[in-house]
Design a protein around this motif. Structure first.
Motif, PDB file in Angstrom:
ATOM      1  N   GLN A  63     -18.153  -0.899  40.173  1.00 31.90           N
ATOM      2  CA  GLN A  63     -19.376  -0.308  39.629  1.00 31.90           C
ATOM      3  C   GLN A  63     -20.583  -0.824  40.429  1.00 31.90           C
ATOM      4  OE1 GLN A  63     -19.979  -1.760  35.659  1.00 31.90           O
ATOM      5  NE2 GLN A  63     -21.460  -0.177  35.122  1.00 31.90           N
ATOM      6  N   LEU A  64     -20.594  -2.131  40.630  1.00 32.09           N
ATOM      7  CA  LEU A  64     -21.671  -2.793  41.365  1.00 32.09           C
ATOM      8  C   LEU A  64     -21.773  -2.227  42.784  1.00 32.09           C
ATOM      9  CD1 LEU A  64     -23.438  -5.254  40.546  1.00 32.09           C
ATOM     10  CD2 LEU A  64     -21.855  -6.687  41.798  1.00 32.09           C
ATOM     11  N   GLU A  65     -20.656  -2.165  43.466  1.00 29.30           N
ATOM     12  CA  GLU A  65     -20.642  -1.694  44.863  1.00 29.30           C
ATOM     13  C   GLU A  65     -21.132  -0.247  44.961  1.00 29.30           C
ATOM     14  OE1 GLU A  65     -16.754  -4.414  45.914  1.00 29.30           O
ATOM     15  OE2 GLU A  65     -16.561  -2.226  45.937  1.00 29.30           O
ATOM     16  N   ARG A  66     -20.690   0.590  44.021  1.00 23.13           N
ATOM     17  CA  ARG A  66     -21.068   2.014  44.081  1.00 23.13           C
ATOM     18  C   ARG A  66     -22.561   2.196  43.835  1.00 23.13           C
ATOM     19  NH1 ARG A  66     -15.831   4.387  40.792  1.00 23.13           N
ATOM     20  NH2 ARG A  66     -14.312   3.947  42.454  1.00 23.13           N
ATOM     21  N   SER A  93     -30.513  -4.160  45.173  1.00 19.90           N
ATOM     22  CA  SER A  93     -29.770  -5.417  45.339  1.00 19.90           C
ATOM     23  C   SER A  93     -28.704  -5.545  44.247  1.00 19.90           C
ATOM     24  CB  SER A  93     -30.728  -6.602  45.257  1.00 19.90           C
ATOM     25  OG  SER A  93     -31.156  -6.765  43.925  1.00 19.90           O
ATOM     26  N   GLU A  94     -27.696  -6.349  44.542  1.00 25.00           N
ATOM     27  CA  GLU A  94     -26.644  -6.616  43.547  1.00 25.00           C
ATOM     28  C   GLU A  94     -27.261  -7.193  42.276  1.00 25.00           C
ATOM     29  OE1 GLU A  94     -22.594  -7.512  46.066  1.00 25.00           O
ATOM     30  OE2 GLU A  94     -23.137  -8.734  44.335  1.00 25.00           O
ATOM     31  N   GLN A  95     -28.278  -8.062  42.485  1.00 25.02           N
ATOM     32  CA  GLN A  95     -28.900  -8.718  41.332  1.00 25.02           C
ATOM     33  C   GLN A  95     -29.557  -7.695  40.400  1.00 25.02           C
ATOM     34  OE1 GLN A  95     -28.187 -11.736  40.447  1.00 25.02           O
ATOM     35  NE2 GLN A  95     -29.324 -11.169  38.594  1.00 25.02           N
ATOM     36  N   GLN A  96     -30.216  -6.709  40.991  1.00 25.09           N
ATOM     37  CA  GLN A  96     -30.861  -5.664  40.168  1.00 25.09           C
ATOM     38  C   GLN A  96     -29.821  -4.912  39.336  1.00 25.09           C
ATOM     39  OE1 GLN A  96     -33.112  -4.226  43.658  1.00 25.09           O
ATOM     40  NE2 GLN A  96     -34.614  -3.472  42.192  1.00 25.09           N
ATOM     41  N   VAL A  97     -28.694  -4.623  39.967  1.00 24.39           N
ATOM     42  CA  VAL A  97     -27.653  -3.871  39.245  1.00 24.39           C
ATOM     43  C   VAL A  97     -27.049  -4.753  38.148  1.00 24.39           C
ATOM     44  CG1 VAL A  97     -25.559  -2.488  39.452  1.00 24.39           C
ATOM     45  CG2 VAL A  97     -27.172  -2.568  41.350  1.00 24.39           C
ATOM     46  N   ARG A  98     -26.806  -6.013  38.499  1.00 20.48           N
ATOM     47  CA  ARG A  98     -26.264  -6.940  37.487  1.00 20.48           C
ATOM     48  C   ARG A  98     -27.176  -7.010  36.272  1.00 20.48           C
ATOM     49  NH1 ARG A  98     -22.099  -9.841  39.929  1.00 20.48           N
ATOM     50  NH2 ARG A  98     -22.586 -10.224  42.104  1.00 20.48           N
ATOM     51  N   ASN A  99     -28.487  -7.019  36.541  1.00 20.63           N
ATOM     52  CA  ASN A  99     -29.471  -7.097  35.473  1.00 20.63           C
ATOM     53  C   ASN A  99     -29.369  -5.877  34.547  1.00 20.63           C
ATOM     54  OD1 ASN A  99     -31.616  -8.138  34.070  1.00 20.63           O
ATOM     55  ND2 ASN A  99     -33.152  -7.100  35.346  1.00 20.63           N
ATOM     56  N   ILE A 100     -29.239  -4.707  35.150  1.00 19.13           N
ATOM     57  CA  ILE A 100     -29.116  -3.479  34.333  1.00 19.13           C
ATOM     58  C   ILE A 100     -27.816  -3.530  33.527  1.00 19.13           C
ATOM     59  CG2 ILE A 100     -28.827  -0.969  34.416  1.00 19.13           C
ATOM     60  CD1 ILE A 100     -30.610  -1.047  36.980  1.00 19.13           C
ATOM     61  N   ILE A 101     -26.732  -3.914  34.205  1.00 15.38           N
ATOM     62  CA  ILE A 101     -25.434  -3.957  33.514  1.00 15.38           C
ATOM     63  C   ILE A 101     -25.489  -4.922  32.321  1.00 15.38           C
ATOM     64  CG2 ILE A 101     -23.002  -4.663  33.750  1.00 15.38           C
ATOM     65  CD1 ILE A 101     -23.093  -3.570  36.638  1.00 15.38           C
ATOM     66  N   SER A 102     -26.211  -6.028  32.496  1.00 15.84           N
ATOM     67  CA  SER A 102     -26.255  -7.038  31.424  1.00 15.84           C
ATOM     68  C   SER A 102     -27.012  -6.519  30.198  1.00 15.84           C
ATOM     69  CB  SER A 102     -26.876  -8.341  31.928  1.00 15.84           C
ATOM     70  OG  SER A 102     -28.266  -8.159  32.082  1.00 15.84           O
ATOM     71  N   HIS A 103     -27.859  -5.476  30.385  1.00 16.40           N
ATOM     72  CA  HIS A 103     -28.583  -4.905  29.246  1.00 16.40           C
ATOM     73  C   HIS A 103     -27.822  -3.732  28.617  1.00 16.40           C
ATOM     74  CE1 HIS A 103     -31.999  -7.218  30.829  1.00 16.40           C
ATOM     75  NE2 HIS A 103     -32.407  -7.200  29.576  1.00 16.40           N
TER      76      HIS A 103
END
Ligand code: ATP
Length: 204
Positions: free
Chosen positions: A138-141, A149-159
């Protein structure tokens, strides 16, 4: 009029658009909650007037359109204002979703809602279809699609709801860990299943 409502959901970048397009290609009405939410706050709509009264002109662009980013920033750190906005928009979105789904011409309709589980919109649907993908994929796509950035995506996923929470309410699951070409056969199978279920509902 459709006789079965299927809520389609999945985390960011899970493949909702890909899957929705496949259902649409089979002639199924797809109602997209994101599009609908945007239409509700278009210039001239009562919801936009209410938002402007509450937050002022700062949340509008020069052309009078809602600056969604500004508004998001305003409510992000203020739970009270966030609650006000949710109370305004959620019932409107709910009402419109149900209306469009009922009026849909196909035997069953798909409601594509990114935050179906988070906003408990699965209570409105007959079934919940979850698109499942491993977090790393999911992150890679998303990184490659949106150039973030990966961090931005991680942040969205965490919400968002966790993969486990989503799967816990799923009636059906599409596995999108493989190639895109593996989606169509899964959609076809579900299409046949939903047509049968819609017929049963029609007779009931
Ligand atoms: P969002 O939540 O951001 O609206 P989404 O759930 O609609 O995203 P898509 O836009 O359909 O997800 O897919 C995310 C990205 O991953 C797109 O660039 C898409 O082309 C790609 N993608 C989807 N499925 C696969 C797959 N099986 N293999 C490779 N790439 C994929």
């Amino acid at each position: 009029m459709s006789h079965l409502l299927v809520g389609l959901t999945g985390g960011i970048g899970s493949g909702k658009t890909q899957v929705s397009d496949l259902f649409a290609a089979l002639g199924v009405s797809v109602i997209d909650a994101d599009i609908l939410a945007r239409e509700l706050v278009a210039p001239g709509m009562p919801a936009l007037k209410a938002i402007r009264q509450k937050f002022g002109d700062a949340v509008l662009d020069n052309n009078g359109e809602l600056n969604r980013r500004q508004l998001r920033e305003r409510v992000f750190s203020d739970p009270e204002q966030k609650a006000w906005l949710d109370n305004l928009l959620h019932p409107l979105i709910r009402h419109e979703l149900i209306k469009q789904a009922r009026e849909a011409p196909s035997e069953y309709a798909i409601l594509a809602v990114p935050l179906l589980v988070e906003n408990q919109l699965n209570k409105l649907t007959d079934r919940t279809l979850v698109i499942d993908v491993e977090p790393q994929r999911q992150l890679e796509r998303v990184v490659s699609r949106d150039r973030v950035s990966e961090q931005q995506v991680r942040n969205i996923i965490s919400h968002q709801a966790s993969r486990e929470d989503r799967l816990a309410v799923a009636d059906d699951v599409i596995d999108n860990n493989g190639e895109i070409s593996q989606l169509a056969p899964q959609v076809q199978k579900l299409h046949e299943k939903y047509l049968k279920l819609a017929k049963i509902n029609l007779k009931a």
